[in-house]
Design a protein around this motif. Structure first.
Motif, PDB file in Angstrom:
ATOM      1  N   PHE A 576       0.838  -1.203   0.000  1.00 53.16           N
ATOM      2  CA  PHE A 576       0.000   0.000   0.000  1.00 53.16           C
ATOM      3  C   PHE A 576       0.869   1.249   0.000  1.00 53.16           C
ATOM      4  CE2 PHE A 576      -2.565   3.281   2.148  1.00 53.16           C
ATOM      5  CZ  PHE A 576      -3.661   3.312   1.279  1.00 53.16           C
ATOM      6  N   GLN A 577       1.958   1.226   0.766  1.00 50.64           N
ATOM      7  CA  GLN A 577       2.880   2.365   0.827  1.00 50.64           C
ATOM      8  C   GLN A 577       3.471   2.671  -0.544  1.00 50.64           C
ATOM      9  OE1 GLN A 577       6.047   2.099   3.850  1.00 50.64           O
ATOM     10  NE2 GLN A 577       7.511   2.535   2.225  1.00 50.64           N
ATOM     11  N   VAL A 578       3.981   1.635  -1.223  1.00 49.33           N
ATOM     12  CA  VAL A 578       4.613   1.814  -2.528  1.00 49.33           C
ATOM     13  C   VAL A 578       3.590   2.228  -3.568  1.00 49.33           C
ATOM     14  CG1 VAL A 578       5.763   0.583  -4.411  1.00 49.33           C
ATOM     15  CG2 VAL A 578       6.553   0.281  -2.062  1.00 49.33           C
ATOM     16  N   THR A 579       2.414   1.614  -3.517  1.00 51.37           N
ATOM     17  CA  THR A 579       1.371   1.944  -4.497  1.00 51.37           C
ATOM     18  C   THR A 579       0.921   3.390  -4.333  1.00 51.37           C
ATOM     19  OG1 THR A 579       0.627  -0.357  -4.461  1.00 51.37           O
ATOM     20  CG2 THR A 579      -0.886   1.263  -5.390  1.00 51.37           C
ATOM     21  N   LEU A 580       0.729   3.816  -3.083  1.00 51.78           N
ATOM     22  CA  LEU A 580       0.325   5.200  -2.827  1.00 51.78           C
ATOM     23  C   LEU A 580       1.382   6.161  -3.366  1.00 51.78           C
ATOM     24  CD1 LEU A 580      -1.553   7.256  -1.407  1.00 51.78           C
ATOM     25  CD2 LEU A 580      -0.230   6.889   0.683  1.00 51.78           C
ATOM     26  N   PHE A 581       2.640   5.864  -3.081  1.00 51.87           N
ATOM     27  CA  PHE A 581       3.726   6.716  -3.570  1.00 51.87           C
ATOM     28  C   PHE A 581       3.794   6.717  -5.098  1.00 51.87           C
ATOM     29  CE2 PHE A 581       8.140   7.159  -4.986  1.00 51.87           C
ATOM     30  CZ  PHE A 581       8.507   8.352  -4.391  1.00 51.87           C
ATOM     31  N   SER A 582       3.667   5.524  -5.680  1.00 49.17           N
ATOM     32  CA  SER A 582       3.878   5.381  -7.121  1.00 49.17           C
ATOM     33  C   SER A 582       2.758   6.013  -7.935  1.00 49.17           C
ATOM     34  CB  SER A 582       4.008   3.901  -7.491  1.00 49.17           C
ATOM     35  OG  SER A 582       5.095   3.314  -6.790  1.00 49.17           O
ATOM     36  N   ILE A 583       1.528   5.851  -7.498  1.00 50.31           N
ATOM     37  CA  ILE A 583       0.399   6.420  -8.254  1.00 50.31           C
ATOM     38  C   ILE A 583       0.557   7.931  -8.393  1.00 50.31           C
ATOM     39  CG2 ILE A 583      -2.075   6.930  -8.057  1.00 50.31           C
ATOM     40  CD1 ILE A 583      -2.461   4.096  -7.023  1.00 50.31           C
ATOM     41  N   ILE A 584       1.113   8.543  -7.361  1.00 53.97           N
ATOM     42  CA  ILE A 584       1.317   9.994  -7.409  1.00 53.97           C
ATOM     43  C   ILE A 584       2.615  10.339  -8.135  1.00 53.97           C
ATOM     44  CG2 ILE A 584       1.664  12.056  -5.987  1.00 53.97           C
ATOM     45  CD1 ILE A 584       0.004  10.573  -3.794  1.00 53.97           C
ATOM     46  N   ALA A 585       3.727   9.775  -7.641  1.00 58.81           N
ATOM     47  CA  ALA A 585       5.048  10.221  -8.104  1.00 58.81           C
ATOM     48  C   ALA A 585       5.367   9.738  -9.518  1.00 58.81           C
ATOM     49  CB  ALA A 585       6.120   9.749  -7.123  1.00 58.81           C
ATOM     50  N   TYR A 586       5.045   8.488  -9.840  1.00 59.21           N
ATOM     51  CA  TYR A 586       5.455   7.912 -11.128  1.00 59.21           C
ATOM     52  C   TYR A 586       4.946   8.760 -12.290  1.00 59.21           C
ATOM     53  CZ  TYR A 586       6.104   4.432 -14.839  1.00 59.21           C
ATOM     54  OH  TYR A 586       6.482   3.777 -15.996  1.00 59.21           O
ATOM     55  N   PHE A 587       3.682   9.130 -12.224  1.00 57.65           N
ATOM     56  CA  PHE A 587       3.110   9.871 -13.351  1.00 57.65           C
ATOM     57  C   PHE A 587       3.515  11.336 -13.317  1.00 57.65           C
ATOM     58  CE2 PHE A 587       0.292   6.212 -12.703  1.00 57.65           C
ATOM     59  CZ  PHE A 587       0.418   5.624 -13.953  1.00 57.65           C
TER      60      PHE A 587
END
Length: 1435
Positions: A576-587
């Protein structure tokens, strides 16, 4: 409690002998213990059962049962339940586990007190340079137990009595087969005929329940016990009984047995977390041990903190279980009453490790009377038995002065000569023969096997399968996480914020060459973020170690199952931590918008975070100290970051460290994510190809991208080419690299499992004393024993008969205390009135949970939560600003700074709290008097230590120190919360006698007391008795032989108190205290309607209207006794001692400075002057910056620990918050100067960046100030945070700003305007980097190597100078003609050109140093401000 003995199932009933917790849908849960529903047969046998049960109690020697407390209705129900359960168990094919214990010639050898001395900063050096210290040293060993013989049949109870240091706890530990912490164990311990060497496979079948309570504070009572039941649910239960219904049945039985059913959903709590009361927590400890279901139980002072009625109920429950379930029960009790004593079958008395009596309880008193000792009237038998070993307490009958034994050796010799010894040894021989004949261990082994679930290996000591253990532990881990919701919210809130910060800093990376390096920065930063966020895992490994060790001895679960459960709970949280970070930061990064790339990113980041989490966990599990593991972790983390392939590209790595790249999980994750982003990605360089500018648009064929692997004329650069040529990464290895990351995770998981299975850093719960060099006393030495006895005797005799005390009349009226609870408020104290006057000792009594401690907290002005109503006056006046200082408050919890000695702790209290006009020599003399009176003279130079590490003084000695700390302050009023809890009878007697002298000298005092003997109770003048709900039952005089007190109860219909009875136990019984106590009288209402209550109200009005004049000191009240400068000097001196004695913390940082300096120095060994070496110089400084940031983590635990000690001191007004906050900053400075110097020496010249003394001196000063800033910054953040959980999520959030906006990972010009406009200029690291980098680069002349030259061909008919003439007018660097006719472009001419692109100037070096100093000073201000705001704990 052998709970599994009650529920057996024939082997044919395999429907229940399963390995999981699945419930049978056909079976309704049976959640209560109504026996009438158990079996039809039982109904018809109820009468027979009653007769049988009553007969059972009369089968033993009639004399042995004389005076035994009558069983109540609840006791009888309990006995019926166990007898019926046992009968049903046997009917279902089970076998009783009858395991008696026989001990022969047991000698236990311990380390001498001189085996180790107090560690300090020189200890590591002495160890390193003294090879003789490398071998194990046990010092002058001594016998903790000496030639002890004893036995206890199954179904019997043995009471072990002795003063502290007698060896009682050691005997119980050895019987429970916990022998690892001792130097040598000689003799034999036999369990039902099974030798102790073969008992390891049955660990958990003989348990040791320690004295102190050790639980997860944020779990509720129900969660704590339900978890224990899950781990101990047997496979062979009753037919058609599910695991859940079994657990519910046993849980209901246990909480009802101990009267804690209404606390089921209350957090257990500890000294820092509000939860159960002390007595309720102790009952939880007992209940958990009973769940372990062992046939052999060793209870070490388990009644500590229980009131007398509850202690008796507990002892009766042990008796019933021993009778019905054939348990072998061995227990030590401090201050056992006669009622408890008579419940046991045999008693053993120990003194200095020697057995001085062992035999039936009804012969013990007469044996010592025959030796020539006398017993005072109304003195309990246990007090008499332990008292004969104490010169101050024993009374020798006339005519026996020369024959009565004096020392432990003489007592032992007398015992060995006695007929009692001959008889009991014959009985032991007979018992051993019967054991040899019956071989009960064979039946026991069969039953243990039958209880295990099918998938549990029969050779292992565990009841449930590994999978069941993991399942139960996983649920508990989630409960622990959910119980700390604030940390959970903080964690994801931090991730959410940082994702936006990262995403905005690296927002929408361009698809040209400038996006090459920053893309790597975004990926590297994302990995770094998750690494920093998981650093808190390291701290968590040190919390709960003692709980794990306790559960390991109970054989509840394998330690490796504990680790697996942690890993399982990691997965959803980290996903959940990585997904939350990635959904925002990756894009926001503008990375490839492809589903496969995005999910590979998440999958890799999850694997990497799991891997690093387990790596940090491993540093904790393989280390004895938090500070050791933090320093090792910092070094390793820097190593990982440096050799991930970003800071130092693989081709630039020197061979001596290049190998680390291949064993670095960070490198594999970085390679995988770089390949994921750069595959199928081309980068345009049409505007930046060399040469660039408007005049070169037509020369496309003669331009080249300024990147390795570029082809002239091709103005796009494939991402794959950049990775292979510049970083030596292969995109084809992406899948392999991802797999390797997960393999590292599995490897670190396996390492942690090994560490937990085979390493125990808790010392097995055993404390070892360490002393100042040459100050260790001789232990169990006859001459030393006589000397100590003489010192204590003189101290007792020479106690001043008239101590000068400034007492006053302290009154309180209509006290109500309300606390907020979910859904409303709860009234804990209800309209309480009373007073304490000079010359009077007031006892505060009531059942556990009645609000005794709460009332003392309110009266002593310690409460910070809730609403207090009512008034309290001193001498008729409102309480002054100095009330906390002139009040001594002995609290239940013993909180001390572990790095001080006992004498230092007492002297500090005397110096800070006694009047400053008293000479220092007189204060120290008073400290020595208190040390002697408290029987702690020999411990004066012993380190206080802590129970967690196993180094320091014992639980009982800590209690004495708590009392001593308050006594040396010479308070005007004294509140004591259970001062005798956990002490032996003689220590309790000494303390109460000393307190009596204080009262006689004019000190008003009130003392809560749980289990006073008749002798102790007679010392008190008045009693305040509370009922549950904080209501008054009685407040008034006790009277001669308690006549006034007992008379009040007799007038309200209670039977008269006999002369032989203990009045304290009588009144608790009368009001219905205890677990199942009942009363027909509403005592609070009866009190309100009584004449005694009316007289109390009238007396209070009289006191208020005629206040006592106090002319002894007309000076205005002072909050603190001493001046602020004096406080600062004393606190600063003490802080230096604490730091000096903590080599794990401070010396560890020095080692870190050396190792990191060498690693960084040799990583950037002899850096050259080429253009790419400019980056190497910058990253050298960047690594130094990261080292400072990591120091923040190391400073945090120390700040939290010292703040807890400060809060305890501040509550008693030892000193102001300003001396503490300034001292904790200043004490760090010399250690940081040494650390920074070591780093500088090891790295600066090694890297070859030195130019002259000016640049070196500036670098050194700047780095030292930067370390000052970092540690003070960590302290400031720690002071803001309520606890370590909160800090571990806030610190990474702030760290992001420190290293992200320093100007290295993203240049100022590339930052979004929002960040560049204000955050960049606020960052102290930006000024550090500008000052140091301009200092390092200003004198460098760049000479490009062949590899760094950008080579291109000029158009036909033109030479290099002609072709690039326009370009060289506006570009940095220079163009040179090569021998082959081609042109070579070097991107920089000198270092100044390099940092000018960042808008930095060497002229700002002085300004930057000044700004950094200002930030440090600002941090000191923040530390002080937040220490002030958090100076009082929540209580």
């Amino acid at each position: 409690m052998a709970l599994e003995d009650q529920y057996f199932d024939d082997s044919s009933n395999n429907n229940n002998n399963n390995n999981n917790n699945e419930e049978d849908p056909q079976s309704p849960p049976t959640s209560n213990i109504d026996l009438e529903k158990s079996t039809i047969e039982f109904k018809s046998m109820a009468a027979a059962l009653e007769n049988e049960s009553q007969q059972y109690r009369l089968d033993e020697d009639k004399q042995d049962l004389e005076g035994r407390a009558a069983e109540t209705e609840e006791d009888f129900k309990l006995r019926e339940f166990f007898e019926d359960s046992q009968r049903m168990a046997l009917a279902n094919g089970g076998k009783a586990k009858k395991m008696g214990v026989s001990v022969r010639n047991l000698t236990v050898v311990g380390k001498g007190a001189d085996a180790s001395i107090i560690s300090d900063m020189l200890s590591p050096l002495k160890f390193l340079f003294n090879p003789f210290s490398w071998k194990k040293n046990n010092g002058t060993t001594f016998d903790i137990l000496h030639n002890v013989n004893t036995f206890c049949r199954d179904g019997e109870m043995l009471l072990v009595l002795g003063r502290p240091g007698a060896g009682c706890s050691t005997l119980l530990r050895v019987i429970a087969n916990q022998t690892d912490t001792y130097v040598e164990v000689r003799g034999t311990v036999s369990y039902g005929g099974l030798d102790s060497s073969k008992w390891s496979r049955y660990r958990g079948e003989a348990i040791y329940a320690p004295e102190e309570d050790c639980h997860h504070p944020t779990l509720t009572l129900k969660q704590t016990l339900d978890f224990a039941l899950k781990c101990k649910t047997p496979g062979n239960r009753l037919p058609d009984e599910t695991k859940r219904s079994f657990r519910e049945k046993i849980y209901t039985l246990l909480v009802n047995m101990f009267g804690i059913i209404h606390q089921s959903n209350t957090m257990v709590g500890n000294e820092y977390v509000r939860g159960l009361s002390g007595g309720e927590r102790k009952r939880t400890t007992i209940t958990e041990a009973m769940v372990s279901a062992a046939p052999i139980n060793c209870w070490d002072c388990s009644t500590r903190g229980l009131d007398a009625a509850s202690a008796l109920d507990y002892a009766k429950s042990l008796r019933i279980m021993s009778d019905t379930l054939n348990k072998t029960t061995i227990a030590t009790f401090y201050q056992a009453s006669d009622s408890i004593y008579r419940i046991f079958d045999k008693v053993m008395v120990l003194e200095k490790g020697r057995c001085i009596y062992f035999g039936p309880i009804n012969e013990a008193k007469q044996y010592f009377l025959d030796l020539g000792f006398d017993c005072e009237p109304r003195k309990s038998t246990p007090d008499f038995l332990t008292g004969v070993t104490n010169p101050q307490e024993r009374i020798i009958r006339p005519g026996f002065e020369n024959t009565a034994p004096q020392t432990s050796a003489e007592f032992e010799a007398a015992w060995l000569r006695s007929e009692n010894h001959t008889r009991i040894m014959a009985a032991q021989d007979e018992f051993d023969k019967s054991i040899e004949q019956d071989q009960p261990h064979l039946v026991f082994a069969e039953q243990v096997k039958a209880e295990k679930s099918k998938t549990t290996p029969k050779s292992r000591p565990y009841t449930t399968s590994f999978i069941t253990q993991v399942r139960a532990l996983t649920i508990r881990h989630f409960q622990l996480i959910w119980g700390n919701k604030f940390s959970l919210i903080s964690r994801y809130g931090s991730v959410f914020i940082q994702a936006f910060v990262y995403g905005s800093v690296f927002f929408q990376q361009p698809k040209d060459l400038s996006g090459l390096f920053t893309r790597g920065g975004a990926i590297f930063g994302s990995l770094l973020f998750n690494a920093f966020l998981t650093q808190g895992e390291l701290v968590l490994t040190f919390m709960g170690r003692r709980i794990l060790q306790k559960h390991k001895t109970y054989a509840m679960y394998r330690p490796s199952a504990f680790l697996i459960a942690q890993v399982i709970t990691d997965i959803p949280l980290i996903f959940f931590q990585v997904t939350l970070f990635s959904i925002i930061a990756y894009f926001m990064f503008g990375f490839q918008y492809r589903a496969d790339s995005f999910f590979i990113w998440i999958f890799t980041m999850v694997g990497m975070t799991l891997c690093i989490t387990n790596l940090f966990r491993g540093f904790g599990n393989f280390s004895p100290s938090l500070y050791v593991s933090q320093n090792v972790m910092s070094i390793y983390l820097l190593f990982m970051l440096t050799y991930a392939g970003y800071i130092v590209p693989y081709p630039k790595m020197h061979p001596w460290f290049q190998w680390f790249f291949w064993i670095n999980p960070f490198a594999y994750a970085f390679k995988a994510l770089m390949a994921n982003e750069f595959m199928n990605n081309d980068f345009d360089c049409s505007t930046s190809a060399i040469p660039y500018g408007p005049s070169y648009a037509a020369y496309g064929a003669n331009r080249i991208c300024a990147a390795p692997g570029a082809i002239q004329g091709n103005l796009t650069l494939p991402g794959e080419t950049y990775l292979s040529e510049d970083l030596d990464f292969k995109t084809s290895d992406r899948a392999l690299n991802v797999c390797v990351v997960y393999l590292w995770w599995l490897f670190f998981t396996a390492l942690n499992m090994v560490a937990l299975e085979f390493l125990d850093w808790t010392s097995g719960g055993y404390t070892q004393k360490v002393y100042k060099k040459g100050k260790a006393p001789k232990i169990n030495d006859s001459e030393e024993e006589k000397l100590q006895n003489k010192i204590v005797l003189e101290a007792t005799e020479n106690m001043k008969n008239t101590l000068e005390m400034r007492g006053g009349v302290f009154t309180w009226q209509h006290i109500k205390y309300t606390v907020p609870v979910p859904g409303g408020t709860r009234l804990l104290l209800d309209d309480i009135e009373g007073w304490i006057k000079p010359g009077q000792m007031t006892a505060l009594m009531g059942s556990s949970g009645a609000g005794k401690t709460t009332l003392l907290d309110v009266l002593a002005k310690r409460k910070t939560v809730g609403t207090i109503e009512g008034v309290a006056h001193l001498n008729g006046k409102p309480l002054g600003i100095d009330f906390e200082r002139i009040t001594g408050y002995v609290e239940q919890m013993d909180v001390f700074n572990p790095n001080l000695t006992v004498r230092e702790a007492l002297r500090f209290s005397a110096k800070m709290r006694q009047d400053p006009s008293i000479p220092l020599s007189e204060k120290f003399k008073y400290v020595e008097d208190v040390l002697e009176m408290m029987e702690m003279k020999h411990l004066g130079d012993a380190l206080v230590g802590d129970l967690e590490s196993g180094v320091g003084i014992s639980v009982e000695e800590r209690k004495r120190l708590t009392i001593g700390t308050e006594l040396v302050a010479k308070p005007h009023i004294l509140f004591l919360d259970e001062p005798t809890s956990g002490l032996d009878a003689q220590s309790s007697y000494n303390i109460i006698k000393f307190i009596r002298k204080l009262a006689d000298a004019g000190m008003p005092l009130v003392c809560t007391i749980h289990q006073p003997s008749s002798v102790l109770f007679e010392y008190f003048d008045r009693l305040l008795l509370l009922a549950k709900g904080g209501k008054t039952v009685y407040f008034g005089d006790i009277g001669e032989k308690s006549s006034a007190l007992t008379g009040y109860f007799v007038r309200h219909g209670v039977r008269p108190c006999t002369d032989a009875e203990n009045p304290a136990e009588y009144i608790l019984e009368a009001i219905g205290a205890g677990v199942h106590g009942k009363s027909d009288v509403d005592w609070p209402a009866a009190w309100k309607a009584s004449a005694e209550c009316a007289s109390v109200t009238a007396e209070l009005q009289q006191i208020e209207s005629h206040p006592v004049a106090d002319h002894s000191d007309d000076k205005p009240p002072r909050e603190f006794a001493t001046s602020l400068p004096y406080q600062f000097w004393e606190v600063y001196k003490r802080m230096n001692i604490i730091w000096w004695r903590d080599p794990f913390y401070s010396f560890g940082r020095w080692v870190q400075g050396i190792l990191v300096g060498l690693i960084i120095g040799f990583t950037f060994w002899n850096v050259q002057d080429s253009s790419s070496d400019m980056n190497q110089r910058i990253f050298f400084v960047f690594q130094a910056l990261i080292l400072g940031i990591l120091m923040i983590f190391i400073a945090l635990p120390q700040l939290f620990a010292q703040r807890e000690y400060f809060r305890r001191d501040y509550a008693s007004k030892f000193y102001h918050w300003i001396p503490f906050s300034i001292s904790i900053v200043l004490v760090e400075l010399p250690y940081l100067i040494v650390c920074g110097t070591l780093f500088f020496v090891c790295s600066y010249w090694t890297a070859g960046i030195d130019f002259n003394a000016n640049t070196g001196g500036y670098f050194y000063i700047m780095f030292i100030i930067y370390l000052f800033f970092c540690v003070s910054f960590g302290q400031a953040v720690g002071a803001i945070c309520a606890n370590m959980f909160m800090a571990k999520f806030i610190i990474p959030l702030l760290m992001v700003f420190l290293f992200l906006f320093c100007g290295v990972m993203v240049s100022p010009s590339a930052m979004p305007t929002f960040w560049r406009g204000w955050v960049y200029h606020l960052m102290p690291t930006r000024y550090f980097m500008e000052g140091v980098i301009t200092n390092v680069l200003k004198d460098v002349t760049v000479t490009c190597s062949d590899q760094d030259l950008v080579v291109f061909s000029p158009p036909s008919g033109m030479d290099c100078d002609t072709y690039t003439a326009d370009f060289q007018q506006y570009a940095t660097g220079n163009v040179q003609s090569l021998d082959n006719g081609q042109c070579g472009y070097c991107i920089y001419k000198n270092g100044k050109e390099y940092y000018s692109t960042l808008d930095w100037s060497e002229e700002n070096r002085g300004r930057n140093l000044g700004i950094l100093i200002c930030y440090w000073i600002f941090n000191i201000f923040l530390v002080s401000a937040f220490i002030y705001l958090s100076r009082k704990p929540t209580r």
